[in-house]
Design a protein around this motif. Sequence first.
Motif, PDB file in Angstrom:
ATOM      1  N   ALA A  85       6.622  38.629 -12.007  1.00  0.00           N
ATOM      2  CA  ALA A  85       7.996  38.154 -12.079  1.00  0.00           C
ATOM      3  C   ALA A  85       8.602  38.662 -13.381  1.00  0.00           C
ATOM      4  CB  ALA A  85       8.024  36.630 -12.037  1.00  0.00           C
ATOM      5  N   ASP A  86       9.888  38.921 -13.363  1.00  0.00           N
ATOM      6  CA  ASP A  86      10.554  39.433 -14.562  1.00  0.00           C
ATOM      7  C   ASP A  86      10.403  38.470 -15.737  1.00  0.00           C
ATOM      8  OD1 ASP A  86      13.372  40.970 -12.818  1.00  0.00           O
ATOM      9  OD2 ASP A  86      11.360  41.719 -13.251  1.00  0.00           O
ATOM     10  N   SER A  87      10.349  37.193 -15.446  1.00  0.00           N
ATOM     11  CA  SER A  87      10.303  36.183 -16.501  1.00  0.00           C
ATOM     12  C   SER A  87       8.989  36.189 -17.279  1.00  0.00           C
ATOM     13  CB  SER A  87      10.530  34.792 -15.898  1.00  0.00           C
ATOM     14  OG  SER A  87       9.556  34.503 -14.920  1.00  0.00           O
ATOM     15  N   VAL A  88       7.945  36.791 -16.725  1.00  0.00           N
ATOM     16  CA  VAL A  88       6.650  36.788 -17.408  1.00  0.00           C
ATOM     17  C   VAL A  88       6.164  38.190 -17.753  1.00  0.00           C
ATOM     18  CG1 VAL A  88       6.038  34.678 -16.159  1.00  0.00           C
ATOM     19  CG2 VAL A  88       5.178  36.883 -15.335  1.00  0.00           C
ATOM     20  N   LYS A  89       6.883  39.188 -17.315  1.00  0.00           N
ATOM     21  CA  LYS A  89       6.459  40.564 -17.546  1.00  0.00           C
ATOM     22  C   LYS A  89       6.326  40.840 -19.038  1.00  0.00           C
ATOM     23  CE  LYS A  89       8.132  43.034 -14.327  1.00  0.00           C
ATOM     24  NZ  LYS A  89       9.060  43.815 -13.479  1.00  0.00           N
ATOM     25  N   GLY A  90       5.217  41.448 -19.421  1.00  0.00           N
ATOM     26  CA  GLY A  90       4.972  41.744 -20.823  1.00  0.00           C
ATOM     27  C   GLY A  90       4.283  40.624 -21.577  1.00  0.00           C
ATOM     28  N   ARG A  91       4.223  39.438 -20.980  1.00  0.00           N
ATOM     29  CA  ARG A  91       3.564  38.297 -21.627  1.00  0.00           C
ATOM     30  C   ARG A  91       2.317  37.847 -20.865  1.00  0.00           C
ATOM     31  NH1 ARG A  91       6.070  33.509 -21.838  1.00  0.00           N
ATOM     32  NH2 ARG A  91       7.312  33.859 -19.940  1.00  0.00           N
ATOM     33  N   PHE A  92       2.351  37.946 -19.557  1.00  0.00           N
ATOM     34  CA  PHE A  92       1.234  37.506 -18.713  1.00  0.00           C
ATOM     35  C   PHE A  92       0.505  38.718 -18.138  1.00  0.00           C
ATOM     36  CE2 PHE A  92       3.046  33.114 -17.233  1.00  0.00           C
ATOM     37  CZ  PHE A  92       3.282  32.784 -18.552  1.00  0.00           C
ATOM     38  N   THR A  93      -0.800  38.557 -17.935  1.00  0.00           N
ATOM     39  CA  THR A  93      -1.607  39.599 -17.321  1.00  0.00           C
ATOM     40  C   THR A  93      -2.509  38.984 -16.266  1.00  0.00           C
ATOM     41  OG1 THR A  93      -1.639  40.889 -19.375  1.00  0.00           O
ATOM     42  CG2 THR A  93      -3.275  41.446 -17.698  1.00  0.00           C
ATOM     43  N   ILE A  94      -2.409  39.506 -15.054  1.00  0.00           N
ATOM     44  CA  ILE A  94      -3.285  39.059 -13.974  1.00  0.00           C
ATOM     45  C   ILE A  94      -4.419  40.056 -13.817  1.00  0.00           C
ATOM     46  CG2 ILE A  94      -1.931  40.209 -12.158  1.00  0.00           C
ATOM     47  CD1 ILE A  94      -2.631  37.828 -10.324  1.00  0.00           C
ATOM     48  N   SER A  95      -5.599  39.547 -13.555  1.00  0.00           N
ATOM     49  CA  SER A  95      -6.756  40.414 -13.331  1.00  0.00           C
ATOM     50  C   SER A  95      -7.727  39.695 -12.410  1.00  0.00           C
ATOM     51  CB  SER A  95      -7.440  40.775 -14.654  1.00  0.00           C
ATOM     52  OG  SER A  95      -7.931  39.606 -15.297  1.00  0.00           O
ATOM     53  N   ARG A  96      -8.696  40.426 -11.908  1.00  0.00           N
ATOM     54  CA  ARG A  96      -9.684  39.820 -11.030  1.00  0.00           C
ATOM     55  C   ARG A  96     -11.042  40.440 -11.267  1.00  0.00           C
ATOM     56  NH1 ARG A  96      -7.689  40.664  -5.132  1.00  0.00           N
ATOM     57  NH2 ARG A  96      -9.732  39.809  -4.575  1.00  0.00           N
ATOM     58  N   ASP A  97     -12.070  39.668 -10.985  1.00  0.00           N
ATOM     59  CA  ASP A  97     -13.447  40.136 -11.052  1.00  0.00           C
ATOM     60  C   ASP A  97     -14.061  39.865  -9.684  1.00  0.00           C
ATOM     61  OD1 ASP A  97     -16.165  40.534 -11.434  1.00  0.00           O
ATOM     62  OD2 ASP A  97     -16.159  39.727 -13.457  1.00  0.00           O
ATOM     63  N   ASN A  98     -14.156  40.889  -8.859  1.00  0.00           N
ATOM     64  CA  ASN A  98     -14.658  40.701  -7.498  1.00  0.00           C
ATOM     65  C   ASN A  98     -16.140  40.324  -7.472  1.00  0.00           C
ATOM     66  OD1 ASN A  98     -12.163  41.117  -6.346  1.00  0.00           O
ATOM     67  ND2 ASN A  98     -12.529  43.289  -5.895  1.00  0.00           N
ATOM     68  N   ALA A  99     -16.864  40.671  -8.502  1.00  0.00           N
ATOM     69  CA  ALA A  99     -18.274  40.293  -8.569  1.00  0.00           C
ATOM     70  C   ALA A  99     -18.436  38.793  -8.813  1.00  0.00           C
ATOM     71  CB  ALA A  99     -18.981  41.084  -9.656  1.00  0.00           C
ATOM     72  N   LYS A 100     -17.448  38.201  -9.470  1.00  0.00           N
ATOM     73  CA  LYS A 100     -17.485  36.770  -9.778  1.00  0.00           C
ATOM     74  C   LYS A 100     -16.564  35.952  -8.879  1.00  0.00           C
ATOM     75  CE  LYS A 100     -18.699  37.370 -14.656  1.00  0.00           C
ATOM     76  NZ  LYS A 100     -18.317  37.087 -16.052  1.00  0.00           N
ATOM     77  N   ASN A 101     -15.901  36.609  -7.937  1.00  0.00           N
ATOM     78  CA  ASN A 101     -14.975  35.916  -7.024  1.00  0.00           C
ATOM     79  C   ASN A 101     -13.939  35.096  -7.786  1.00  0.00           C
ATOM     80  OD1 ASN A 101     -16.436  36.981  -4.926  1.00  0.00           O
ATOM     81  ND2 ASN A 101     -17.431  35.072  -4.350  1.00  0.00           N
ATOM     82  N   THR A 102     -13.393  35.696  -8.813  1.00  0.00           N
ATOM     83  CA  THR A 102     -12.485  34.972  -9.692  1.00  0.00           C
ATOM     84  C   THR A 102     -11.264  35.821 -10.041  1.00  0.00           C
ATOM     85  OG1 THR A 102     -14.341  33.734 -10.656  1.00  0.00           O
ATOM     86  CG2 THR A 102     -12.288  33.743 -11.888  1.00  0.00           C
ATOM     87  N   VAL A 103     -10.123  35.169 -10.077  1.00  0.00           N
ATOM     88  CA  VAL A 103      -8.894  35.797 -10.545  1.00  0.00           C
ATOM     89  C   VAL A 103      -8.433  35.064 -11.795  1.00  0.00           C
ATOM     90  CG1 VAL A 103      -7.419  34.386  -9.023  1.00  0.00           C
ATOM     91  CG2 VAL A 103      -6.583  36.580  -9.881  1.00  0.00           C
ATOM     92  N   TYR A 104      -7.840  35.803 -12.714  1.00  0.00           N
ATOM     93  CA  TYR A 104      -7.429  35.251 -13.999  1.00  0.00           C
ATOM     94  C   TYR A 104      -5.937  35.460 -14.228  1.00  0.00           C
ATOM     95  CZ  TYR A 104     -12.462  35.783 -14.716  1.00  0.00           C
ATOM     96  OH  TYR A 104     -13.824  35.739 -14.584  1.00  0.00           O
TER      97      TYR A 104
END
Length: 123
Positions: free
Chosen positions: A60-79
């Motif tokens: 979303a434009d409101s969080v761009k540059g401040r938030f980062t989404i990532s995932r670890d498929n080996a751990k079945n987790t999204v951050y």
Amino acid sequence: VQLQASGGGLVQAGGSLRLSCAASGGTFRSYRMGWFRQAPGKEREFVASVSRSGISTYYADSVKGRFTISRDNAKNTVYLQMNSLKPEDTAVYYCAASAYYSTGYNSNEYDYWGQGTQVTVSS
């Protein structure tokens, strides 16, 4: 698929938090993952999404540059790493899983939702 979000809390403006969402009961890598949030009196809104591979992300434009989404498929987790937090980021944050092949902006495309974790940013 069951989703369990964690990591919320109370933080001062300018601070950081890292949300986690652990998935179980399904094939995690088969789903696009997203984060949404809902503030009191407001509708749920898109925050970020990540593709199955983790390569493509949308914000979303409101969080761009401040938030980062990532995932670890080996751990079945999204951050969701949240930096430079603002009082207007205060909301309940939800993780969700979508079987659609899309950017992930549309909450109607998500099949499974976590229970939410509260993020409160004080000024």
